[in-house]
Design an enzyme around this catalytic site. Structure first.
Site, short mmCIF file in Angstrom:
data_model
loop_
_atom_site.label_atom_id
_atom_site.label_comp_id
_atom_site.label_asym_id
_atom_site.label_seq_id
_atom_site.Cartn_x
_atom_site.Cartn_y
_atom_site.Cartn_z
N GLY A 195 0.99 -0.95 -0.04
CA GLY A 195 -0.15 -0.05 -0.07
C GLY A 195 0.75 1.13 0.03
O GLY A 195 0.37 2.25 0.06
N THR A 196 2.06 1.17 -0.16
CA THR A 196 2.97 2.39 -0.34
C THR A 196 2.82 3.00 -1.51
O THR A 196 3.53 3.99 -1.66
CB THR A 196 4.19 2.16 0.29
N GLY A 197 2.40 2.51 -2.47
CA GLY A 197 2.09 3.37 -3.70
C GLY A 197 3.24 2.74 -4.80
O GLY A 197 3.64 3.25 -5.74
N LYS A 198 3.73 1.36 -4.98
CA LYS A 198 4.63 0.85 -5.83
C LYS A 198 4.13 0.61 -7.06
O LYS A 198 4.71 1.24 -8.19
CB LYS A 198 5.17 -0.53 -5.22
N THR A 199 2.84 -0.05 -7.27
CA THR A 199 2.18 -0.19 -8.35
C THR A 199 1.88 1.18 -8.99
O THR A 199 2.09 1.54 -10.27
CB THR A 199 0.84 -1.09 -8.17
N HIS A 413 -9.75 -0.18 33.81
CA HIS A 413 -8.62 -0.68 33.09
C HIS A 413 -8.22 0.50 32.13
O HIS A 413 -7.07 0.83 32.09
CB HIS A 413 -8.97 -1.88 32.02
N GLU A 414 -9.17 0.95 31.30
CA GLU A 414 -8.71 2.02 30.31
C GLU A 414 -8.13 3.19 31.10
O GLU A 414 -7.15 3.93 30.76
CB GLU A 414 -9.78 2.54 29.55
N HIS A 417 -4.39 2.82 31.77
CA HIS A 417 -3.74 3.07 30.74
C HIS A 417 -3.39 4.61 30.53
O HIS A 417 -2.41 5.05 30.44
CB HIS A 417 -4.30 2.51 29.45
N ASP A 489 -2.79 -6.95 26.25
CA ASP A 489 -1.76 -6.32 26.95
C ASP A 489 -0.58 -6.94 27.30
O ASP A 489 0.69 -6.55 26.78
CB ASP A 489 -2.35 -5.33 27.93
#
Ligand code: ADP
Ligand code: MG
Ligand code: ZN
Length: 592
Positions: A195-199, A413-414, A417, A489
């Site tokens: 998906g980096t644009g090679k084609t 929990h969140e 984090h 996690d």
């Protein structure tokens, strides 16, 4: 099929319609002869057909089978009773024999003509061409046209575009280089994550150069017939030589260009032959032919070294995942065809999409447009983009899934984090916390780096580890128990700790050594040759060290959260009330 059905039907009809002779036993037949009831007997092979004397049905007769042992008394008996004896020859008429002999071959020939026709049709070729045409290359020839993509449509990737501009020069003005004795490069390898644009870049290059462009995916060389791949390669290069100057683009070359002679599933002979043919063709380029092979892969590490040596794909163009500025540019390219509301901030969106590839960004814009259409809006708004972003990053919302007690645990929990991420200065700042379940996750804490990082310092990695473990620690601190919700996690934390020790030399116990991780890509047949390169003792030492580092990080987190338990409680309450808190809201609670 219809013809066959017709014939079979006709056969059965005849079988039914024609009168059938009565089948009788041999002794019954002999008895009938002895009684003088038989008029005639026709011998054919081991069968005797016959007619009864004075039978009222003229057509009806009988048939019987002669026993295997010759009955020498039969003929005299028949003669004695005045039965007409007829003997028929065994062989079929000649025309029938001829037909039986030839029919299978006719069928075979018809099948070949038919299947090669089908093949031609599928390849989109008109009439003409031989019977056995399937070794033709499937490379599609694209003529230059104004509709197609240009370098304008490829955003970012500046250094890659620069490299390819040079290649275009070679194709357009070969004399300039030849007069100085320089050889034209033969192969250019585009490397980058999916998906980096090679084609995209390859197509743009061909269009910018305005030369003949042959495009083929490497997997199309391989067919079920052995040897087709190599002959397709030959055919494609011959065609390209005729149309030179030309650019040949082989997409996904890793599917045939893997290291030869290794791999589970065997050194695939066909693949190897195809690859060898490509190498041979490239070696056969004369220095003055303006013919360049572009190839793309997202697995340069598995390519055969023979492909990469000078004289073949010696030029390498690396396409990186886009940085912030490039992401903004790519978003702009894709927003050209999308009417956006004035409140959409492309710069901000670029900042929110760390780690996105060009294809991901194109997808994001598309998702936003779909959402806008679903909301019946004239323009795509900022809210659409935010929703699309959350959907792409975290999955779709499943709002009705949580029990109240689960909601509280998830909030705790969140919050753990989020608070740890806020309190550790080395950590990436948070973007938002949410207890709306999405995809497989019950809640999410999303962090966003201020800058795209290329390098991780040890304090940063340790802070990251602490944040990963904070959800579980927070549950333990407030509820006094832990839950299964922290499995992901823990998995991530363990993997990170192992990387710190074996790859980055961040453990004083193990020291500044790099250990190869044996089991990475067994199906590629590449890592198989690189066994785990450390002893069992070291392995158990590494395991112990992983445990120590994770446990130490958990300790750190515990003391941080314990010291700030009041803040943590307030964050939990807010989160339960609002479900989603953005960075500013969390900031207001933590630093009022
Ligand atoms: P791959 O590297 O896997 O071959 P593609 O070239 O097929 O990726 O890119 C997929 C899509 O992503 C393109 O069609 C384009 O829409 C988008 N895209 C990728 N990179 C860029 C870029 N640099 N600029 C604009 N669009 C891009
Ligand atoms: Mg591609
Ligand atoms: Zn968590």
């Amino acid at each position: 099929m219809w013809v066959t059905i017709l014939f079979v039907g006709y056969y059965f009809y005849l079988d039914q319609a024609l009168p059938k002779p009565e089948r009788i036993s041999y002794s019954a037949f002999k008895e009938a002869v002895t009684d003088g009831e038989v008029e005639s007997a026709t011998f054919k092979l081991d069968q005797i057909r016959g007619q009864y004397l004075n039978s009222d049905d003229a057509n009806r007769g009988f048939v019987t089978t002669i026993p295997g042992t010759p009955d020498s008394s039969l003929l005299p008996l028949l003669e004695e009773k005045n039965v007409t004896i007829i003997a028929e020859t065994i062989s079929n008429p000649t025309w029938l024999q001829l037909l039986i002999g030839i029919a299978p071959w006719l069928f075979l020939a018809a099948f070949f003509v038919y299947s090669s026709r089908m093949l031609q049709q599928r390849m989109g070729k008109g009439a003409g061409g031989g019977l056995f045409d399937f070794n033709r290359s499937r490379a599609r020839l694209f003529e230059h046209d104004d509709q197609d993509v240009s370098f304008e449509d490829v955003a970012g990737l500046d250094s890659a575009k620069q490299d390819l501009r040079e290649i275009i020069e070679f194709l357009k003005f070969p004399e300039r280089f030849q007069s100085l004795g320089a050889k034209i490069p033969r192969g250019v390898l585009l490397m980058g994550s999916p998906g980096t644009g090679k084609t995209l870049l390859a197509r743009a290059t061909a269009n910018e150069a305005g030369v003949s462009f042959f495009s083929v995916s490497a997997s199309e060389f391989i067919e079920m017939y052995v040897g087709i791949g190599a002959s397709r390669v030959r055919d494609m290069f011959a065609e390209a030589r005729k149309k030179a100057p030309a650019l040949i683009f082989i997409d996904e070359i890793d599917s045939i260009g893997r290291i030869r002679g290794t791999g589970v599933g065997g050194g695939h002979d066909e693949r190897e032959q195809t690859l060898n043919q490509i190498l041979a063709e490239m070696d056969g380029f004369r220095g003055d032919e303006p013919l360049i092979v572009l190839a793309a892969t997202n697995r340069p590490d598995v390519l055969d070294p023979a492909l990469l040596r000078p004289g073949r794909f010696d030029r390498k163009v690396v396409l990186e995942l886009p940085q912030k500025n490039a992401r903004v540019e790519i978003l702009k390219v894709h927003m050209r065809t999308v009417p956006t509301a004035p409140d959409v901030d492309v710069e901000e969106l670029g900042g929110l999409t760390t780690g996105f590839s060009g294809a991901d960004l194109a997808n994001l814009v598309n998702e936003a447009a779909i959402l806008a259409a679903r909301h019946d809006e004239k323009k795509v708004t900022r809210a659409d983009f935010t929703e699309a972003h959350d959907k792409v990053v975290m999955g779709s919302e499943r709002p009705d899934l949580l029990l109240p007690s689960e909601r509280r645990r998830t909030a705790i929990h969140e919050s753990g984090h989020a608070l740890t991420a806020m309190l550790l200065p080395e950590s990436d700042p948070i973007h938002q916390v949410s207890i709306i379940p999405r995809g497989r996750a019950l809640g999410v804490t999303e962090q966003l780096p201020v800058e795209d990082r290329h390098n991780y310092s040890q304090p940063y990695v340790e802070a990251r580890l602490a944040v990963m473990l904070a959800g579980r620690v927070s549950e333990k601190l407030i509820l006094g128990s832990i839950s299964s919700g922290a499995a992901d996690d823990l998995e991530q934390a363990t993997r990170l700790a192992r990387l710190m020790i074996t790859q980055w030399g961040m453990s004083t116990e193990i020291g500044p050594v790099h250990f190869h991780d044996g089991g990475e890509h067994p199906y590629l047949g590449y890592e198989l040759t690189q066994q785990k390169d450390y002893s069992e003792q070291t392995a158990s030492k590494i395991d112990a060290e992983v445990k120590r580092i994770v446990e130490q990080a958990e300790q750190t987190t515990f003391s941080i959260l314990e010291a700030n338990q009041a803040l943590l409680g307030r964050l939990v309450d807010e989160l339960i009330k609002h479900e989603t808190l953005d960075r500013a809201a969390v900031e207001r609670i933590v630093h009022p």
